[in-house]
Design a protein around this motif. Structure first.
Motif, mmCIF file in Angstrom:
data_model
loop_
_atom_site.group_PDB
_atom_site.id
_atom_site.type_symbol
_atom_site.label_atom_id
_atom_site.label_comp_id
_atom_site.label_asym_id
_atom_site.label_seq_id
_atom_site.Cartn_x
_atom_site.Cartn_y
_atom_site.Cartn_z
ATOM 1 N N ASP A 61 10.559 -6.751 7.688
ATOM 2 C CA ASP A 61 11.603 -7.107 6.725
ATOM 3 C C ASP A 61 11.900 -5.942 5.780
ATOM 4 O OD1 ASP A 61 11.860 -10.358 6.900
ATOM 5 O OD2 ASP A 61 9.813 -9.695 7.289
ATOM 6 N N VAL A 62 10.840 -5.270 5.346
ATOM 7 C CA VAL A 62 11.035 -4.135 4.431
ATOM 8 C C VAL A 62 11.752 -2.999 5.153
ATOM 9 C CG1 VAL A 62 9.840 -2.408 3.016
ATOM 10 C CG2 VAL A 62 9.050 -4.781 3.006
ATOM 11 N N ARG A 63 11.411 -2.755 6.407
ATOM 12 C CA ARG A 63 12.070 -1.683 7.161
ATOM 13 C C ARG A 63 13.567 -1.991 7.312
ATOM 14 N NH1 ARG A 63 9.376 -2.014 11.363
ATOM 15 N NH2 ARG A 63 7.734 -0.539 10.816
ATOM 16 N N ARG A 64 13.893 -3.235 7.617
ATOM 17 C CA ARG A 64 15.299 -3.614 7.749
ATOM 18 C C ARG A 64 16.036 -3.436 6.417
ATOM 19 N NH1 ARG A 64 13.329 -7.557 11.432
ATOM 20 N NH2 ARG A 64 12.949 -9.035 9.729
ATOM 21 N N VAL A 118 5.324 3.616 2.612
ATOM 22 C CA VAL A 118 4.902 2.225 2.468
ATOM 23 C C VAL A 118 3.952 1.978 3.631
ATOM 24 C CG1 VAL A 118 5.648 -0.163 2.205
ATOM 25 C CG2 VAL A 118 7.162 1.706 1.495
ATOM 26 N N GLN A 119 2.648 2.136 3.365
ATOM 27 C CA GLN A 119 1.665 2.143 4.441
ATOM 28 C C GLN A 119 1.307 0.745 4.920
ATOM 29 O OE1 GLN A 119 -0.732 6.107 4.185
ATOM 30 N NE2 GLN A 119 -1.325 4.848 2.443
ATOM 31 N N ALA A 120 1.592 -0.265 4.098
ATOM 32 C CA ALA A 120 1.414 -1.661 4.498
ATOM 33 C C ALA A 120 2.222 -2.534 3.554
ATOM 34 C CB ALA A 120 -0.063 -2.070 4.463
ATOM 35 N N SER A 121 2.760 -3.622 4.104
ATOM 36 C CA SER A 121 3.602 -4.543 3.327
ATOM 37 C C SER A 121 3.149 -5.967 3.620
ATOM 38 C CB SER A 121 5.075 -4.390 3.735
ATOM 39 O OG SER A 121 5.502 -3.046 3.667
ATOM 40 N N LEU A 129 11.089 12.146 -4.771
ATOM 41 C CA LEU A 129 10.929 12.043 -3.318
ATOM 42 C C LEU A 129 12.263 11.660 -2.688
ATOM 43 C CD1 LEU A 129 7.544 10.083 -3.338
ATOM 44 C CD2 LEU A 129 7.860 12.564 -3.104
ATOM 45 N N ASP A 130 12.519 12.203 -1.509
ATOM 46 C CA ASP A 130 13.851 12.069 -0.903
ATOM 47 C C ASP A 130 14.016 10.855 -0.006
ATOM 48 O OD1 ASP A 130 14.714 14.437 -2.104
ATOM 49 O OD2 ASP A 130 13.949 15.664 -0.461
ATOM 50 N N ALA A 131 12.929 10.288 0.496
ATOM 51 C CA ALA A 131 13.072 9.224 1.493
ATOM 52 C C ALA A 131 11.937 8.220 1.364
ATOM 53 C CB ALA A 131 13.081 9.815 2.908
ATOM 54 N N ILE A 132 12.185 7.024 1.906
ATOM 55 C CA ILE A 132 11.177 5.963 2.005
ATOM 56 C C ILE A 132 10.876 5.760 3.479
ATOM 57 C CG2 ILE A 132 10.657 3.528 1.582
ATOM 58 C CD1 ILE A 132 12.735 3.669 -0.718
ATOM 59 N N GLU A 133 9.607 5.781 3.819
ATOM 60 C CA GLU A 133 9.194 5.528 5.205
ATOM 61 C C GLU A 133 8.283 4.313 5.238
ATOM 62 O OE1 GLU A 133 6.521 7.558 8.778
ATOM 63 O OE2 GLU A 133 7.553 8.855 7.330
ATOM 64 N N VAL A 134 8.652 3.334 6.052
ATOM 65 C CA VAL A 134 7.883 2.090 6.145
ATOM 66 C C VAL A 134 7.072 2.115 7.429
ATOM 67 C CG1 VAL A 134 7.988 -0.425 6.196
ATOM 68 C CG2 VAL A 134 9.698 0.871 4.891
ATOM 69 N N ILE A 135 5.771 2.048 7.287
ATOM 70 C CA ILE A 135 4.856 2.036 8.431
ATOM 71 C C ILE A 135 4.653 0.589 8.873
ATOM 72 C CG2 ILE A 135 2.469 2.539 9.132
ATOM 73 C CD1 ILE A 135 2.627 4.926 7.138
ATOM 74 N N ASP A 162 0.869 -1.182 0.000
ATOM 75 C CA ASP A 162 0.000 0.000 0.000
ATOM 76 C C ASP A 162 0.903 1.229 0.000
ATOM 77 O OD1 ASP A 162 -2.061 1.800 0.254
ATOM 78 O OD2 ASP A 162 -2.427 1.388 2.380
ATOM 79 N N LEU A 163 0.931 1.959 -1.112
ATOM 80 C CA LEU A 163 1.887 3.053 -1.295
ATOM 81 C C LEU A 163 1.181 4.409 -1.382
ATOM 82 C CD1 LEU A 163 4.324 1.502 -3.932
ATOM 83 C CD2 LEU A 163 4.422 1.369 -1.433
ATOM 84 N N LYS A 164 1.902 5.424 -0.947
ATOM 85 C CA LYS A 164 1.399 6.802 -1.021
ATOM 86 C C LYS A 164 2.588 7.738 -1.168
ATOM 87 C CE LYS A 164 -1.205 10.330 1.510
ATOM 88 N NZ LYS A 164 -2.029 10.629 2.708
#
Length: 360
Positions: free
Chosen positions: A353-356, A304-307, A339-345, A292-294
């Motif tokens: 796993d995605v955050r790591r 990354v609102q859900a993985s 966009l400058d950064a990726i944020e994993v919720i 789920d991306l925004k």
């Protein structure tokens, strides 16, 4: 791909841009607008609202000669023929125009489908091919103009095919674009009736341009072109728009990928299972997860609102592999979108796993 479905949802990026990113990676985001302006693409009702090569314009003229698919449009045109003449005069003198430039509204606008008569007439003229349209930069509104100003003269001069011949050609094209497909798959591509596709396939088989094939695990016949190439392996990695041809037909998803997929945009938040704008993740020849991306443009972040990982791939080793592959794809996407950064919720069974992988 024989067409690009258009959708206005812009929580990540306009959906019609995503199939190009899936296939080309980062590319100039003006590509579709440039192709429309240069006469390579035109917009029409094909697989819903779609961009289509202008080389296929003559394949849709039989449809342009029919009544609009919505009875209310035809009723307004019959009731107000003088408004049709007025709109054509305005377009000739002042075009290109948006529906707002021709407002015939009396009273406030109600729901989003509440068209006034000016918009209805524009849609009638768009349907019958008298006018064409492109999307206005900024608000995505249709900009209508006379077709001869938007479609190359040599395209408009090409003789139209009758309905049966046009449907045969659309069927052949759909089979080539799909690679292999059932009657239902092929009919869905250009939104043709299955009976018409079945008749067209009989003719195409008789002339040798299509063949019937058997697909392991499918309980119905399928069709392909004789020169189809079946690769030994598929090297693919892509985040797929909900309106990408790979996943837009849900029955085919389940047959090809054992992947059950529904768009949850119109589902109340409390009832959503996977998220608001969920993109399937294709890795190799399998769909292995969904995300789920925004685009948070104000903060310059790709959220990354859900993985989620698909059940058949839920092992520690496979999860790590999928997470690293999707993060590589997300980095490409973030750069493409500026966009400058990726944020994993922290939502979904693959989020940790995605955050790591992002931190790594």
């Amino acid at each position: 791909m024989g067409l690009i479905q258009i959708d206005s949802v812009n929580v990540l990026v306009r959906s019609q841009e995503l199939p190009l990113f899936a296939r080309l990676g980062p590319h100039p985001r003006t590509l579709i607008d440039d192709a429309t302006r240069d006469g390579e693409l035109f917009e029409y009702w094909v697989h819903a609202a779609s961009h289509m090569p202008t080389s296929h314009h003559h394949l849709m003229r039989w449809k342009m000669a029919t009544d609009h698919m919505w009875a209310g449009v035809n009723e307004v045109v019959r009731r107000r023929p003088e408004l049709v003449d007025h709109v054509l005069e305005r377009l000739a003198d002042d075009g290109p125009l948006t529906a707002g430039d021709l407002s015939q509204r009396v009273g406030p606008k109600e729901q989003w489908w509440d068209w006034d008569d000016g918009k209805v007439v524009l849609e009638h003229l768009f349907w019958n091919g008298t006018v064409s349209a492109r999307r206005r930069e900024g608000d995505f509104a249709r900009l209508y103009d006379l077709a001869e100003r938007m479609i190359p003269a040599e395209v408009l001069a090409r003789p139209a095919l009758d309905e049966l011949d046009a449907r045969r050609e659309l069927t052949r094209l759909a089979i080539r674009h799909l690679g292999v497909g059932t009657i239902a798959d092929i009919a869905d591509y250009h939104r043709q009736p299955q009976a018409s596709v079945r008749r067209a396939i009989r003719d195409l088989i008789a002339e040798g341009s299509v063949m019937e094939v058997v697909v392991d695990g499918w309980d119905r016949p399928a069709y392909a072109v004789p020169d189809m190439v079946v690769p030994r392996r598929v090297e693919a990695r892509a985040l797929l728009s909900p309106f990408d041809p790979v996943v837009w037909f849900r029955d085919r998803n389940e047959r090809l990928f054992d992947f059950h997929y529904r768009i949850e945009i119109y589902t109340p938040a409390a009832k959503r299972r996977f998220g608001y704008y969920v993109l399937p993740f294709l890795l190799g020849d399998e769909i292995v997860g969904r995300f789920d991306l925004k685009a948070d443009r104000a903060a310059s972040r790709l959220l990354v609102q859900a993985s989620w990982v698909e059940a058949d791939h839920d092992t520690p080793t496979r999860r790590r592999e999928i997470a690293h592959e999707v993060v590589d794809e997300l980095r490409l996407m973030a750069g493409w979108l500026g966009l400058d950064a990726i944020e994993v919720i922290d939502r979904g069974d693959l989020a940790s796993d995605v955050r790591r992988a992002v931190r790594a």
